[in-house]
Design a protein around this motif. Structure first.
Motif, PDB file in Angstrom:
ATOM      1  N   UNK A 180      15.024 -17.002  -0.239  1.00 45.49           N
ATOM      2  CA  UNK A 180      14.192 -17.070  -1.443  1.00 45.49           C
ATOM      3  C   UNK A 180      14.947 -17.686  -2.622  1.00 45.49           C
ATOM      4  N   UNK A 181      15.723 -18.707  -2.336  1.00 53.54           N
ATOM      5  CA  UNK A 181      16.376 -19.449  -3.410  1.00 53.54           C
ATOM      6  C   UNK A 181      15.366 -20.405  -4.035  1.00 53.54           C
ATOM      7  N   UNK A 182      15.578 -20.712  -5.283  1.00 53.49           N
ATOM      8  CA  UNK A 182      14.746 -21.717  -5.940  1.00 53.49           C
ATOM      9  C   UNK A 182      15.141 -23.112  -5.462  1.00 53.49           C
ATOM     10  N   UNK A 183      14.271 -24.079  -5.721  1.00 52.76           N
ATOM     11  CA  UNK A 183      14.572 -25.455  -5.308  1.00 52.76           C
ATOM     12  C   UNK A 183      15.855 -25.960  -5.949  1.00 52.76           C
ATOM     13  N   UNK A 184      16.017 -25.691  -7.238  1.00 50.03           N
ATOM     14  CA  UNK A 184      17.186 -26.207  -7.956  1.00 50.03           C
ATOM     15  C   UNK A 184      18.469 -25.597  -7.405  1.00 50.03           C
ATOM     16  N   UNK A 185      18.447 -24.300  -7.150  1.00 51.50           N
ATOM     17  CA  UNK A 185      19.644 -23.643  -6.640  1.00 51.50           C
ATOM     18  C   UNK A 185      20.019 -24.165  -5.254  1.00 51.50           C
ATOM     19  N   UNK A 186      19.025 -24.384  -4.415  1.00 53.44           N
ATOM     20  CA  UNK A 186      19.291 -24.926  -3.075  1.00 53.44           C
ATOM     21  C   UNK A 186      19.831 -26.344  -3.153  1.00 53.44           C
ATOM     22  N   UNK A 187      19.288 -27.152  -4.059  1.00 51.20           N
ATOM     23  CA  UNK A 187      19.790 -28.514  -4.224  1.00 51.20           C
ATOM     24  C   UNK A 187      21.240 -28.511  -4.711  1.00 51.20           C
ATOM     25  N   UNK A 188      21.569 -27.629  -5.623  1.00 52.44           N
ATOM     26  CA  UNK A 188      22.944 -27.554  -6.136  1.00 52.44           C
ATOM     27  C   UNK A 188      23.924 -27.169  -5.033  1.00 52.44           C
ATOM     28  N   UNK A 189      23.507 -26.274  -4.161  1.00 56.22           N
ATOM     29  CA  UNK A 189      24.376 -25.894  -3.047  1.00 56.22           C
ATOM     30  C   UNK A 189      24.636 -27.085  -2.128  1.00 56.22           C
ATOM     31  N   UNK A 190      23.635 -27.941  -1.937  1.00 62.96           N
ATOM     32  CA  UNK A 190      23.821 -29.132  -1.110  1.00 62.96           C
ATOM     33  C   UNK A 190      24.835 -30.083  -1.745  1.00 62.96           C
TER      34      UNK A 190
END
Length: 556
Positions: free
Chosen positions: A258-268
């Motif tokens: 349940x991560x947000x889109x922005x948080x998931x993109x930053x992890x990438x």
């Protein structure tokens, strides 16, 4: 009584003969080859790579002994060897160690580029940036790469190729860290300009020019096209895994954790920085053979010049010291004057100043004529590619059909697998029909399929067109690079590759801004049609300047 044929060692055999000899030894047969291709088997048990040789009536093998015929396993092994030779795998395996390290570096880099390509446009859109701002940011990334690639590539042969590669890896790593920590538009703009990040799926940074030039001077001409084909193949495989990994990772973080889109993109982007750091560590495995011979010669000359300067300085000091002793004996000079002269001699050092001109490349008239033809053509092709980059293609499918990141990642993965297969056979096709013909046969259907993607009414039809585009898009890459490397000299190859790379990036950088403007108006389809038209103009130019002027059978 026939004469005994001369003995030939394995080191003296060509590639086909060496491979077939190895397998024939295992199968208990002996080798028979000639200039024509195609496996066949003589009655005496000889393995031949000829398809249409007739039996020699004078050889004494007129009768066929069934016991001496090769087995099915021997025939299969010979066919496998032939297949691996046709796809260039044997030449790639026999390449120097540095070439294999560069292939691993290339795979790691495009794997990281695959992660940034899939999510960069989506990341800017998730941050709430207008589509025109997204286009400007991606244009800034490509324009910054233009300057960085040009400066670093042009000085690579004089400063050192390995040093430039390491510096570029650090810039790439820093870019991923900033993207993961900041969402300020101005900070991201500065990072796009000064860092190395790929918004369109294309190569950015000086890596490609340096690697291709290094591969060219480390591999013989006969196997260069095969190595370039595997270079492109490994790159597409890395891009395929990178996009699928990123899409799967982002979707899993969103759905399971349940991560947000922005948080998931930053992890990438953190993973992007990690891959760049691994490349930095791997660059230390490259040897001195990667450096151009002129660099090694200049280093030797500098060492000899420094040794000569030291020797001359010692000799001069000894002579001055002897003169000072004679003057003291004659008492013709005062002690203060002798002390001053001794201090001046001690402080005197040989002056060595090296201007920047020594590092600048020198291109001949023939090289400039070649650039005058290549630059406009590369400009057209790359401009069309920038209008419909992979980032905007992913945005188009997500915006129109609501496709999720995981599905997009898998779609790009299979598209890159198809591109790998086409790149694999491109060298074999080029050997039979020529480099220029292969470029044209592959590029024309690719351009048409790209322009028809917006006409698809369903996601399935659009995906089919995208796969057709992927299947022919990479077939002209290896023949084009082999063709360019074959028409320029070794000393100018890195500079020519760098200029071509800069032109490619410059023309590619204008595309995202134009596409972003059309996307903001809801008419992104215009960019795809415009990209098709420009790329077809490139095909016509290649046919006019190279094919019709006799550069038909140019081979690498």
């Amino acid at each position: 009584m026939s004469a005994k044929p001369p003995t030939t060692t394995k080191d003296q055999l060509p590639l086909d003969q060496e491979a077939a000899t190895m397998l024939a030894d295992r199968g208990g047969a002996t080798l028979s080859t000639s200039s024509r291709a195609g496996p066949r088997y003589d009655p005496g048990g000889r393995i031949s790579l000829n398809a249409d040789d007739s039996d020699d009536d004078d050889s004494g093998n007129e009768t066929c002994d069934p016991a001496m015929r090769p087995t099915l396993a021997t025939r299969l092994r010979a066919a496998i060897v032939r297949f691996f030779h046709e796809i260039g795998f044997l030449n790639m395996v026999k390449a120097p160690f540095d070439v294999r390290i560069l292939l691993v570096q290339h795979f790691s880099r495009v794997f990281a580029f695959g992660t940034s390509t899939l999510i960069m446009t989506l990341y800017f859109n998730a941050l709430g940036f207008p589509k025109t701002v997204t286009g400007l940011l991606e244009t800034g990334a490509l324009m910054g790469d233009l300057v960085i690639s040009f400066v670093l590539s042009m000085f690579a042969d004089t400063v050192g190729r390995r040093r430039i590669i390491r510096l570029s890896c650090l810039l790439m790593c820093a870019s991923g860290v900033v993207f993961a920590l900041s969402d300020n538009v101005y900070v991201l703009l500065v990072t796009c300009i000064l860092g190395i990040v790929s918004p369109s799926g294309s190569e950015v940074g000086p890596f490609r020019a340096i690697e291709e030039s290094t591969i060219a001077h480390l591999t013989p001409v006969s196997s260069r096209a095969d190595v370039y084909s595997w270079y492109a193949l490994i790159g597409r495989f890395g891009m395929a895994l990178g996009t699928m990994f990123c899409g799967t990772l982002v979707q899993a973080l969103q759905e399971k954790y349940e991560w947000s889109n922005i948080r998931a993109y930053k992890f990438a982007f953190i993973f992007y920085a990690l891959m760049a750091f691994i490349m930095f560590i791997g660059s230390f495995m490259l040897s001195d053979e990667c450096e151009l011979e002129l660099v090694r010669q200049r280093k030797i000359r500098n060492q000899e010049r420094e040794a000569e300067s030291v020797e001359n300085s010692i000799t001069e000091r000894q002579e001055e010291s002897n003169e000072s002793v004679e003057l003291l004996v004659d008492n013709t000079e005062e002690p203060e004057e002798l002390s001053r002269r001794a201090d001046d001699l001690e402080n005197e050092q040989p002056k060595k100043r090296r201007g920047i001109r020594e590092y600048l490349p020198k291109l001949t008239v023939d090289a400039l004529k070649t650039l005058a033809i290549l630059v406009p053509l590369i400009f057209l092709d790359s401009f069309g590619g920038g209008l419909a980059g992979n980032g905007w293609i992913a945005f188009y499918f997500k915006d129109r059909f609501g496709v999720k990141e995981g599905t997009l990642g898998r779609m790009f993965f299979f598209a890159n697998l198809i591109a790998m297969g086409s790149a694999l056979v491109s060298a074999a096709i080029a050997r039979h029909i020529g480099l220029v013909q292969t470029m044209l046969v592959a590029h024309v259907p690719s351009s048409i399929a790209l322009g028809l993607i917006p006409s698809a009414a369903t996601f399935g039809l659009g995906r089919v067109l995208f796969f057709i585009r992927a299947g022919t898009h990479m077939m002209d890459q290896a023949p084009r690079q082999a063709f360019i490397s074959s028409i320029v000299s070794k000393d100018e190859r890195t500079n020519i590759m760098a200029i071509v790379s800069v032109v490619r990036t410059l023309s590619n950088s204008a595309g995202p801004t134009i596409t972003g403007t059309f996307a903001g108006q809801g008419r992104i389809w215009i960019s795809f049609v415009l990209a098709m038209s420009v790329k077809l103009m490139y095909d016509f130019g290649v046919m006019s300047f190279f094919l019709r002027r006799g550069v038909v059978r140019a081979r690498s």
